[in-house]
Structure formats: structure tokens, C-alpha cells
Write a protein that holds these residues in place. Sequence first.
Motif, mmCIF file in Angstrom:
data_model
loop_
_atom_site.group_PDB
_atom_site.id
_atom_site.type_symbol
_atom_site.label_atom_id
_atom_site.label_comp_id
_atom_site.label_asym_id
_atom_site.label_seq_id
_atom_site.Cartn_x
_atom_site.Cartn_y
_atom_site.Cartn_z
ATOM 1 N N LYS A 1 34.230 45.264 86.795
ATOM 2 C CA LYS A 1 35.404 45.947 86.239
ATOM 3 C C LYS A 1 34.960 46.835 85.085
ATOM 4 O O LYS A 1 33.932 46.583 84.446
ATOM 5 C CB LYS A 1 36.458 44.945 85.761
ATOM 6 C CG LYS A 1 35.999 44.052 84.619
ATOM 7 C CD LYS A 1 37.113 43.102 84.190
ATOM 8 C CE LYS A 1 36.668 42.224 83.022
ATOM 9 N NZ LYS A 1 37.740 41.310 82.575
ATOM 10 N N PRO A 2 35.748 47.882 84.798
ATOM 11 C CA PRO A 2 35.394 48.775 83.686
ATOM 12 C C PRO A 2 35.564 48.105 82.338
ATOM 13 O O PRO A 2 36.411 47.223 82.167
ATOM 14 C CB PRO A 2 36.360 49.951 83.861
ATOM 15 C CG PRO A 2 37.524 49.391 84.613
ATOM 16 C CD PRO A 2 36.970 48.339 85.506
ATOM 17 N N GLN A 3 34.754 48.538 81.377
ATOM 18 C CA GLN A 3 34.778 47.986 80.026
ATOM 19 C C GLN A 3 35.472 48.986 79.095
ATOM 20 O O GLN A 3 35.006 50.115 78.944
ATOM 21 C CB GLN A 3 33.348 47.736 79.545
ATOM 22 C CG GLN A 3 32.507 46.888 80.490
ATOM 23 C CD GLN A 3 33.041 45.470 80.628
ATOM 24 O OE1 GLN A 3 33.060 44.716 79.649
ATOM 25 N NE2 GLN A 3 33.483 45.110 81.819
ATOM 26 N N ASP A 4 36.596 48.558 78.493
ATOM 27 C CA ASP A 4 37.276 49.438 77.552
ATOM 28 C C ASP A 4 37.100 48.928 76.128
ATOM 29 O O ASP A 4 36.460 47.902 75.892
ATOM 30 C CB ASP A 4 38.749 49.633 77.908
ATOM 31 C CG ASP A 4 39.568 48.344 77.800
ATOM 32 O OD1 ASP A 4 39.181 47.446 77.020
ATOM 33 O OD2 ASP A 4 40.600 48.229 78.478
ATOM 34 N N GLU A 5 37.681 49.653 75.170
ATOM 35 C CA GLU A 5 37.464 49.330 73.763
ATOM 36 C C GLU A 5 38.097 48.007 73.344
ATOM 37 O O GLU A 5 37.623 47.371 72.392
ATOM 38 C CB GLU A 5 38.027 50.442 72.862
ATOM 39 C CG GLU A 5 37.407 51.813 73.081
ATOM 40 C CD GLU A 5 38.150 52.669 74.090
ATOM 41 O OE1 GLU A 5 38.013 53.895 74.032
ATOM 42 O OE2 GLU A 5 38.872 52.086 74.942
ATOM 43 N N LEU A 6 39.151 47.575 74.033
ATOM 44 C CA LEU A 6 39.875 46.379 73.630
ATOM 45 C C LEU A 6 39.384 45.122 74.340
ATOM 46 O O LEU A 6 39.304 44.047 73.742
ATOM 47 C CB LEU A 6 41.374 46.564 73.881
ATOM 48 C CG LEU A 6 42.051 47.677 73.069
ATOM 49 C CD1 LEU A 6 43.512 47.808 73.454
ATOM 50 C CD2 LEU A 6 41.919 47.411 71.576
#
Length: 308
Positions: A127-132
Motif C-alpha cells: 500500500k502507498p505510504q502517506d504523511e499520516l
Amino acid sequence: MKYKKIILAGGNGYLGSVLAKHFSSIADEIIILARKARADEGNIKSLVWDGKTEDRWVENIGDADLWVNLCGKNVNCRYTKKNKEEIINSRVLPTKLLNNILERLDNPPKLFINITSATIYRHAEDKPQDELTGAVGYGFSIDVCQIWEKTFFETTNPKTRKIALRMGIVMGRNDGAFPRLLNLVKVGMGGKQGDGEQYVSWIHEQDAAQSIEWLTDHTEIEGAVNCTAPNAVKNTEMMKILRTAYGMPFGLPAPAWLLEIGAKIIGTETELILKSRWVKPAILLDSGFKFQYGQMEEAFHDILSLRV
């Protein structure tokens, strides 16, 4: 003009040149802090610094709208003890120096951006990694990112916002990853690297510049911000897109064992190629930023059409 003064520390490199060109038409003055002097180009001026000590250049960086710190030794090298120290020091020391000056300036910049790296996140194929919600990874390159960002946020000035801009692989015509990938395609070596399943988080050079301009306008944004195109692609797909755009019908793959041999020969690390970087620019997207080149096909066609 939209801006009075913009400071690009370590701005003589590829991304610095992209930013200087972008902002030169909308700023009265661009000042590049560089280790080597170079001739002024219109409103783009260069001041010599060593990234470690204060000197006369300090007199010229106050009263700016924006500081961008781009300092850092290229990580495209073998991770020897000496190179590791240089990689860390080339990032941490200029950041500390600018922070020390920022703390005591009466007229500090409205925004201070430290260009860090999207490689701070874990190897991600699920899965993509976001800032939160993104998870920080492990290993030397991640350690560098953590030390770098910790140093950056250690000091503050109440008049200045701070953003650690976690930059993906910048794609453009003159330097960086794209010309090197294209050279592989040209000689028929433009197949997948390793198993090809690793994700590549990238951004077109124009979107990189425009996102920084966007962040100057959106004063509600601070802290860590991902700067990557919204659609990461697998290595296999990236090489296929580039072959198609260039018109090369085939590309020989490079298995991991061959990459390891090649990396030793040319003095680099396979991690730079094989780590899966799947990063999502959630803060930019949520704030309404529109990527001009959200799809890699669009980006590569644009870059190829403008190459000289």
C-alpha cells in the motif's frame, strides 16, 4: 513580482537549476548559495559559502520570502564509512547552519523548505505510504533521512513556517534519473531491474517546482510533506512506458545478481534501484494541488518532446 527574494542553498545542482529557472520570472531576486562562484544570470545571483561557517553571504539572506535547502552529497555511491559520513554531514551541517541563522533573524523567511527524501518510508509493495499513516523504514538511507529531518525541526522562528519536503525521483530532460534510464533504453538494456515489482515514486520537474510555489501560498501547511506524483508505478511498468515513448520494441532485463555486480563496478548500491518506494502525496492532494503530470506516460512524452 510575486516574490521579492528567494534563497536556494546548495542550488547549483539539477533541482536547484529547475527551481531557479521557475522562480526567476516571478521573483525580483534569486540568490544561490554555492561552493563555487558562477556568473550572474539576470536576476539569478550566486554567493559562495562552504555550508559550514558563517561569512559575508549571511548579510544577503534576510528579508526573503522563501529559503530552500537543497544541500546533500549524491547518495549514488558505495556506502563506505567515509561516504556515509560525507552523506550525513553534507546534509546535517548546512541545515544546522541555516537553522542557527534563522533563530536570530529579525526578518526571517516566511517559509523554509528542506528538500529531504521520500525514501524515508519502508519498502512498500502492499500500500502507498502517506504523511499520516506511512511507516518509516530501516537501513542507512532511512537513518540519514531521520537525522536530517530531526535536525531541521530542532529550531524554530515564530515568523517562519517549516516544511520537510520528501521528494521523489525528479524526472526531467537535463539531468537526474531520466537521461540515465533513457540511455539504457537506447542500447537495448531497458528491461526491468531485479524482479521489477518494486514501486518507483517519481515527480516531473515542473510539478516539483510548482508544488513549492503552491506551498508558499498555502500557509496552513507545515511539517513533513510528500512531493511525488500521485501515481507510483512498478519498475517493470516504468521501463515499458519509457521504451514505448522512445519507440524501442525490446529491453533486456537486469536480474538482481547482475545489478549487484554492476553496482560494485560503477560504485553505487543496489538499494537505490531495488527498494520499493510507494509514496502518496496526501497533503498536496488534500490541499487541492493539481499535478500537471500525474501519469508517467504524460511526463515521459513531455520530457522526450523537449529534449535537445
